[in-house]
Design a protein around this motif. Sequence first.
Motif, PDB file in Angstrom:
ATOM      1  N   GLN A 153      12.251  37.453  22.257  1.00  0.00           N
ATOM      2  CA  GLN A 153      12.384  37.187  20.833  1.00  0.00           C
ATOM      3  C   GLN A 153      11.615  38.230  20.023  1.00  0.00           C
ATOM      4  N   SER A 154      11.752  38.122  18.713  1.00  0.00           N
ATOM      5  CA  SER A 154      11.004  38.973  17.801  1.00  0.00           C
ATOM      6  C   SER A 154       9.529  38.607  17.825  1.00  0.00           C
ATOM      7  N   ALA A 155       8.711  39.474  17.251  1.00  0.00           N
ATOM      8  CA  ALA A 155       7.281  39.190  17.113  1.00  0.00           C
ATOM      9  C   ALA A 155       6.793  39.750  15.788  1.00  0.00           C
ATOM     10  N   VAL A 156       5.837  39.056  15.176  1.00  0.00           N
ATOM     11  CA  VAL A 156       5.205  39.528  13.944  1.00  0.00           C
ATOM     12  C   VAL A 156       3.697  39.435  14.097  1.00  0.00           C
ATOM     13  N   ALA A 157       3.006  40.315  13.401  1.00  0.00           N
ATOM     14  CA  ALA A 157       1.540  40.281  13.427  1.00  0.00           C
ATOM     15  C   ALA A 157       0.995  39.247  12.449  1.00  0.00           C
ATOM     16  N   TYR A 158       1.618  39.159  11.279  1.00  0.00           N
ATOM     17  CA  TYR A 158       1.188  38.237  10.230  1.00  0.00           C
ATOM     18  C   TYR A 158       2.150  37.065  10.185  1.00  0.00           C
ATOM     19  N   GLY A 159       1.646  35.870  10.417  1.00  0.00           N
ATOM     20  CA  GLY A 159       2.500  34.699  10.357  1.00  0.00           C
ATOM     21  C   GLY A 159       3.073  34.331  11.711  1.00  0.00           C
ATOM     22  N   HIS A 160       4.079  33.461  11.675  1.00  0.00           N
ATOM     23  CA  HIS A 160       4.568  32.869  12.916  1.00  0.00           C
ATOM     24  C   HIS A 160       6.081  32.686  12.884  1.00  0.00           C
ATOM     25  N   VAL A 161       6.808  33.625  13.474  1.00  0.00           N
ATOM     26  CA  VAL A 161       8.227  33.469  13.745  1.00  0.00           C
ATOM     27  C   VAL A 161       8.507  34.071  15.121  1.00  0.00           C
ATOM     28  N   ALA A 174       6.723  30.707  19.005  1.00  0.00           N
ATOM     29  CA  ALA A 174       7.082  29.936  20.200  1.00  0.00           C
ATOM     30  C   ALA A 174       6.028  29.949  21.289  1.00  0.00           C
ATOM     31  N   VAL A 175       5.309  31.072  21.438  1.00  0.00           N
ATOM     32  CA  VAL A 175       4.463  31.233  22.616  1.00  0.00           C
ATOM     33  C   VAL A 175       3.282  30.264  22.624  1.00  0.00           C
ATOM     34  N   PHE A 176       2.547  30.185  21.527  1.00  0.00           N
ATOM     35  CA  PHE A 176       1.339  29.349  21.532  1.00  0.00           C
ATOM     36  C   PHE A 176       1.635  27.866  21.768  1.00  0.00           C
ATOM     37  N   PRO A 177       2.611  27.264  21.081  1.00  0.00           N
ATOM     38  CA  PRO A 177       2.900  25.854  21.389  1.00  0.00           C
ATOM     39  C   PRO A 177       3.279  25.639  22.855  1.00  0.00           C
ATOM     40  N   GLU A 214       3.109  30.254   5.447  1.00  0.00           N
ATOM     41  CA  GLU A 214       3.208  30.407   6.890  1.00  0.00           C
ATOM     42  C   GLU A 214       2.824  29.108   7.602  1.00  0.00           C
ATOM     43  N   LEU A 215       3.479  28.855   8.728  1.00  0.00           N
ATOM     44  CA  LEU A 215       3.204  27.650   9.501  1.00  0.00           C
ATOM     45  C   LEU A 215       1.734  27.549   9.893  1.00  0.00           C
ATOM     46  N   GLN A 216       1.199  26.353   9.813  1.00  0.00           N
ATOM     47  CA  GLN A 216      -0.152  26.081  10.304  1.00  0.00           C
ATOM     48  C   GLN A 216      -0.079  25.859  11.823  1.00  0.00           C
ATOM     49  N   LEU A 217       0.311  26.911  12.516  1.00  0.00           N
ATOM     50  CA  LEU A 217       0.652  26.801  13.935  1.00  0.00           C
ATOM     51  C   LEU A 217      -0.562  26.494  14.800  1.00  0.00           C
ATOM     52  N   ILE A 218      -1.647  27.195  14.578  1.00  0.00           N
ATOM     53  CA  ILE A 218      -2.841  27.004  15.395  1.00  0.00           C
ATOM     54  C   ILE A 218      -3.527  25.696  15.023  1.00  0.00           C
ATOM     55  N   GLU A 219      -3.603  25.439  13.736  1.00  0.00           N
ATOM     56  CA  GLU A 219      -4.276  24.232  13.261  1.00  0.00           C
ATOM     57  C   GLU A 219      -3.586  22.949  13.751  1.00  0.00           C
ATOM     58  N   SER A 220      -2.311  23.053  14.112  1.00  0.00           N
ATOM     59  CA  SER A 220      -1.532  21.879  14.513  1.00  0.00           C
ATOM     60  C   SER A 220      -1.423  21.719  16.024  1.00  0.00           C
TER      61      SER A 220
END
Length: 283
Positions: free
Chosen positions: A7-15, A20-23, A260-266
């Motif tokens: 998939q794609s990757a970004v440095a800032y934010g989460h798409v 996908a990787v951290f969850p 941006e998604l609160q990916l880490i916080e969640s």
Amino acid sequence: MKILSIQSAVAYGHVGNSAAVFPLQRIGVEVYPVYTVNFSNHTGYGAWRGPLISPQDVADVITGIEERGAFGEIDAVLSGYQGGEGIGDVILDAVSRVKAANPSAIYACDPVMGNAKSGCFVAPAIPILLRERVVPAADLITPNQFELGFLTGTEPTDLQSTLDSVDAARSTGPSTVLVTSVERPDRPEGTIEMLAVTDGGAWIVQTPHIPMKANGSGDVTAALFTAHFRDSGDAAEALAKTTSSVFDLLQNTYDAGTRELQLIESQEAYAHPRMQFEVTQVR
């Protein structure tokens, strides 16, 4: 469990992989992330920097993973947004090689094309590529209701027409379909649904609709459902866990007032989903 995620990757934010990787890691999945782009941020901002990675470079990374002897241990290949036509061939080739090494592996494709509000936002050739070549090779697909309609040439609206569209999609190859952002005209106001269909039946889950645009939430949904379903083989359970986790992620993001998604916080929402929504069998 081990997942090869292309998939794609970004440095800032989460798409893409950055969503996908951290969850997946948080629920105990080993992920081999392969990037198709390496952007500063997602393109929804209207400006971004960084390279679109060539299909050959993507293929080389995948071959390097294969050379480490990893393909026989991969349980699923996951793909999402495809920036260019050539990436589709690379993904299909990787799927073929992974399945040759591990016949029990599955291919999960999130056929990213657009949504009902924005229409298609990918290159014109991508939807055709997905419909004619990529989706038929998949075992599991996770379109939203708009994408399901394009893939099947139908107009899913109510539950029956959506189920009919899913059956049309399943007839082309994938045995399992997760439909996100289902908006039936007869649903209670302020709600939204997801529908999962397998050979064993069809299940729907309804949640409050959180009024925000959340880039990357579909990537999290596809990743978590793929992992949960591959682990248990139980579509209803996978739907319940995924819905719980993603709803809490979106609620946390909405409450924080961030774009941006609160990916880490969640992260606790992935590791210990609250299972707060009832899943109903509809077929």
